[in-house]
Each structure stands twice: as C-alpha cells, then as structure tokens.
Design an enzyme around this catalytic site. Structure first.
Site, mmCIF file in Angstrom:
data_model
loop_
_atom_site.group_PDB
_atom_site.id
_atom_site.type_symbol
_atom_site.label_atom_id
_atom_site.label_comp_id
_atom_site.label_asym_id
_atom_site.label_seq_id
_atom_site.Cartn_x
_atom_site.Cartn_y
_atom_site.Cartn_z
ATOM 1 N N TYR A 168 0.832 -1.205 0.000
ATOM 2 C CA TYR A 168 0.000 0.000 0.000
ATOM 3 C C TYR A 168 0.863 1.251 0.000
ATOM 4 O O TYR A 168 2.065 1.204 0.251
ATOM 5 C CB TYR A 168 -0.949 -0.004 1.201
ATOM 6 C CG TYR A 168 -0.308 0.360 2.526
ATOM 7 C CD1 TYR A 168 -0.490 1.628 3.088
ATOM 8 C CD2 TYR A 168 0.467 -0.558 3.226
ATOM 9 C CE1 TYR A 168 0.090 1.963 4.301
ATOM 10 C CE2 TYR A 168 1.044 -0.234 4.436
ATOM 11 C CZ TYR A 168 0.852 1.027 4.973
ATOM 12 O OH TYR A 168 1.436 1.363 6.176
ATOM 13 N N LYS B 176 6.562 -2.014 1.771
ATOM 14 C CA LYS B 176 5.401 -1.436 2.450
ATOM 15 C C LYS B 176 4.190 -2.346 2.287
ATOM 16 O O LYS B 176 3.273 -2.085 1.494
ATOM 17 C CB LYS B 176 5.115 -0.027 1.922
ATOM 18 C CG LYS B 176 4.210 0.806 2.842
ATOM 19 C CD LYS B 176 4.164 2.242 2.380
ATOM 20 C CE LYS B 176 3.226 3.085 3.223
ATOM 21 N NZ LYS B 176 3.723 3.292 4.596
ATOM 22 N N GLU C 11 12.138 2.141 14.177
ATOM 23 C CA GLU C 11 11.263 3.216 13.697
ATOM 24 C C GLU C 11 10.011 3.252 14.557
ATOM 25 O O GLU C 11 9.841 2.437 15.466
ATOM 26 C CB GLU C 11 10.898 2.992 12.232
ATOM 27 C CG GLU C 11 10.250 1.652 11.954
ATOM 28 C CD GLU C 11 10.157 1.321 10.470
ATOM 29 O OE1 GLU C 11 10.287 2.235 9.640
ATOM 30 O OE2 GLU C 11 9.955 0.135 10.139
ATOM 31 N N LEU D 197 11.302 1.099 6.986
ATOM 32 C CA LEU D 197 10.657 1.577 5.771
ATOM 33 C C LEU D 197 11.444 2.752 5.199
ATOM 34 O O LEU D 197 11.903 3.621 5.934
ATOM 35 C CB LEU D 197 9.230 2.029 6.078
ATOM 36 C CG LEU D 197 8.425 2.497 4.872
ATOM 37 C CD1 LEU D 197 8.136 1.326 3.938
ATOM 38 C CD2 LEU D 197 7.128 3.149 5.315
#
Length: 287
Positions: free
Chosen positions: A33, A151, A183, A207
């Site tokens: 996504y 992702k 993260e 990411l």
C-alpha cells in the site's frame, strides 16, 4: 454525499464497493500500500510514492495493476469527486483472487492484481495542534518480519503498538531491536543532538520513508548536519530534540520517550524549522 472509492477500474459509492473473499490481501496479507497526502487539493510527493510502490511490487514479484500515469489520474479523480482539500489517498494493491485459498501464488497470467483506492478528508491537517505541543512515545520490542522496507499490509503488530501506546496514555511507540530504535509504528524516528539530526540508515530493517527522504534533503539544503546511524532509547532521552516523519504527520516533534522529557519538554527549533520547510517546499512542488 457518499464517499466515492475506486475498485478495480470502477468509481463507486463506498457502500457499493466489493472485493472477493478469496482476495489474497484478505487471506494472506499478500499486498502492498501507499498513502499520499493532499494539501490544498494537490498531491504531495506523488512521484516518490509511485516509485516506492513499484519497488514494493517488484520485491514481492507482484504485477502492477496500472501505470504511474494512470495512478496519477485516479488520484486526481478521487480528489475531485470527493472534494478533498486536505487529507490522504490510500492505495492498496494485492495479488488478487484465484477463486480459492492456496499458499502458492496464483498464475499471474490468469489472475490480475487488485487495486483499491479511497480518500480520507482531514481538514487543517497541516495545522494540527500536536505540532505545537509535541507527542509522547513509549518503546516496545520490534518483533516484525525482516523485510520492513517493503510497504506491505502486514500491519497487525504496528496496530498493536499503537494500542500499547494508547494503554500507556501516550501517542505512539518506537520499536526497538538489538538495543536500538528501528522506527515508529507508522513513521521514521529521529533525534537531534548539538544541532545534528540523527536517524537510522536505510536497510531492510526500516521503511524507506518518502517524507524521510524529502526532509533529509531539505535539511542538507538548509546546511543542517545529518548523521545516519543507530541510536538507543537512552540516547534519545538525552537528546536535545526528537521527532518523527510520515506522509500524514509531516514532521512531528516528540517531547517524551518512556516517561522522560526530551530537552526542555517542548518542541525544539530544529523540528519546527524542518516542518516549516517541508510544508512550504511540498506545497510548491505539489501536483
């Protein structure tokens, strides 16, 4: 008026949208996504999101359901049909439905990927009060799979992390692996020490944030020093400032980590300046 969404070539009222129960995104989290922000009716960092989408699809050996040009057209059409001033467009691609459940990938010559897109209206998104007060985070163990650079829609643990933060009375969580921060649950993490911006280097462990890339580029253009390296929660607690970046929060100050105030306990000048630069430059480049 009902929200208009996009499902596999059709623009539909959301209550009429349907996807197969055999879609692999539903059964296997076999999908990727992107979320693109909209400010003043224009798309922010669209090219970066389109490029990352292509990379995610390639890493999973998944076909693209549309060209970047076609995706741009759909994005703009959804903004127009839903009269979005400020908000976001969610895009999801899955490997599609072979008409039954099977661990093996379906034949790409016979099964086309599914493409679903919808808007979320967020008036005043760039002027959220949280940017002036900052957010608080806790640390949690990072137990996600090893390919966080893709992702994917495998978001159960980040969702659990959000709920852990909520239960602790704070805003979000930073994930920690081997003693260092990877993260946030849906964002990249940074600290500032002596004017230097410190954030983890790109790898499979985090990411590759589109907002991250833009913010670091703007920081270097503004003659700010950037160091890409690991940092611990203890180092964050001793930092002058901390912040996160994401497509939906832009640059958001972090004022507390695991109950310890960062710096003065209020948003610092580096994060504030980066947010200002990012919003100004992104609006100029919006399409």
């Amino acid at each position: 008026m009902s929200r208009i969404v996009y499902v596999n070539g059709e623009y539909l009222p959301e209550e009429e949208a349907k996807i197969s129960i055999f879609d692999r995104g539903f059964l296997m989290a076999d999908g990727v996504y992107e979320v693109t922000s909209v400010l003043d009716g224009k798309l922010i960092d669209f090219d970066g999101h389109a490029q990352r989408l292509a990379r995610s699809l390639s890493e999973l050996d998944m076909g693209a359901p549309a060209t970047p040009e076609e995706l741009l057209e759909i994005h703009r059409e959804l903004v127009a049909r839903n009269d979005i001033g400020d908000g976001m467009i969610y895009l999801q691609v899955t490997r599609g439905s072979a008409g039954d459940r099977d661990f093996a990938f379906p034949d790409p010559e016979k099964v086309t990927p599914s493409l679903v897109m919808f808007t979320q209206s967020k008036p005043g998104m760039a002027d959220t009060p949280a940017a002036k007060t900052g957010i608080k985070v806790i640390s949690i163990d990072d137990i996600r799979w090893g390919r966080r650079d893709i992702k994917t829609v495998q978001l159960l643990y980040p969702s659990m992390g959000k709920m852990m933060a909520k239960a602790a009375g704070v805003d979000d969580a930073w994930m920690v692996e081997d003693g260092v921060v990877t993260e946030g649950t849906s964002n990249n993490a940074y600290i500032v020490k002596g004017g230097k911006i410190i954030t983890r280097a790109l790898s499979n462990e985090i990411l590759h944030g589109i907002t991250r890339a833009a913010v670091l580029r703007f920081a270097q253009e503004a003659q700010m020093e950037v160091e890409e390296r690991n940092f611990s929660i203890a180092e964050a607690q001793e930092a002058d400032e901390a912040f996160i970046t994401s497509a939906s929060t832009f640059v958001m100050p972090v004022v507390e980590v695991d109950g310890t105030s960062i710096g003065s306990g209020a948003p610092g000048p580096v994060a504030a300046r980066l947010r200002e630069i990012y919003l100004d430059e992104s609006r100029k480049a919006a399409i």
